[in-house]
Scaffold this active site. Structure first.
Site, PDB file in Angstrom:
ATOM      1  N   CYS A  46      11.471   2.093   2.824  1.00  0.00           N
ATOM      2  CA  CYS A  46      10.619   3.007   3.579  1.00  0.00           C
ATOM      3  C   CYS A  46      11.419   3.522   4.773  1.00  0.00           C
ATOM      4  CB  CYS A  46       9.366   2.275   4.051  1.00  0.00           C
ATOM      5  SG  CYS A  46       8.318   3.262   5.147  1.00  0.00           S
ATOM      6  N   CYS A  49       9.658   2.090   8.270  1.00  0.00           N
ATOM      7  CA  CYS A  49       9.673   0.671   8.679  1.00  0.00           C
ATOM      8  C   CYS A  49      10.743  -0.172   7.997  1.00  0.00           C
ATOM      9  CB  CYS A  49       8.302   0.047   8.459  1.00  0.00           C
ATOM     10  SG  CYS A  49       7.899  -0.219   6.717  1.00  0.00           S
ATOM     11  N   CYS A  95       3.532   3.154   1.722  1.00  0.00           N
ATOM     12  CA  CYS A  95       4.230   1.913   2.044  1.00  0.00           C
ATOM     13  C   CYS A  95       3.188   0.823   2.301  1.00  0.00           C
ATOM     14  CB  CYS A  95       5.117   2.105   3.267  1.00  0.00           C
ATOM     15  SG  CYS A  95       5.897   0.572   3.836  1.00  0.00           S
ATOM     16  N   CYS A  98       3.651  -0.202   6.394  1.00  0.00           N
ATOM     17  CA  CYS A  98       3.320   0.680   7.530  1.00  0.00           C
ATOM     18  C   CYS A  98       2.398   1.837   7.167  1.00  0.00           C
ATOM     19  CB  CYS A  98       4.599   1.210   8.172  1.00  0.00           C
ATOM     20  SG  CYS A  98       5.432   2.492   7.210  1.00  0.00           S
ATOM     21  N   CYS A 118       6.608   8.951  -8.354  1.00  0.00           N
ATOM     22  CA  CYS A 118       7.219  10.212  -7.925  1.00  0.00           C
ATOM     23  C   CYS A 118       7.242  10.200  -6.394  1.00  0.00           C
ATOM     24  CB  CYS A 118       6.376  11.355  -8.473  1.00  0.00           C
ATOM     25  SG  CYS A 118       7.010  12.981  -8.140  1.00  0.00           S
TER      26      CYS A 118
END
Length: 137
Positions: A46, A49, A95, A98, A118
């Site tokens: 991510c 984070c 995510c 976060c 995707c």
């Protein structure tokens, strides 16, 4: 969910496109993402984070214009939300740590899962397995 930086902090840290995608549930134009054609071995994290999300060995070319994966690193890495925007029924992926918007998952991927995650390049950072280099989408 982990403590997330404020919108003001994220606007300083992220590019305009990265903020739009991760915080405003935006979508980058197809075939423009920096990580679309990345073929190196490593882990996609991510961007907000740094939570590990996908291994490179689960990435494949779906032809859709965004990086595609058939499986996340763990069930906890991804949060799934029903998305009825734009007159469609989809499943948004965020995510799991976060809550940053990543993209969508579709039931038209390859085996072994049959799923296509995707993902916007602008929501990802890549860590090269061999030399540790970082590449942000």
């Amino acid at each position: 969910m982990a403590n997330q930086p404020s919108a003001e902090e994220l606007k300083k840290k992220l590019s305009e496109m990265q903020f739009y995608v991760t915080q405003d549930r935006g979508t980058e134009p197809p075939f423009t993402g920096r990580l679309l054609h990345n073929k190196r071995d490593g882990v996609y994290h991510c961007l907000v984070c740094d939570t590990p999300l996908f291994h490179s060995h689960t990435k494949y070319d779906s032809g859709c214009g965004w990086p595609s994966f058939y499986q996340p690193v763990s069930e906890e890495a991804i949060r799934y939300i029903d998305d009825f925007s734009h007159g469609m029924q989809r499943v948004e992926i965020r995510c799991g740590n976060c809550d940053a918007h990543l993209g969508h998952v579709f039931p038209d991927g390859p085996q072994p899962t049959g799923e296509r995650y995707c993902v916007n390049s602008a929501s990802l950072a890549f860590s090269d397995e061999k030399n540790g280099d970082q590449l942000k989408g």
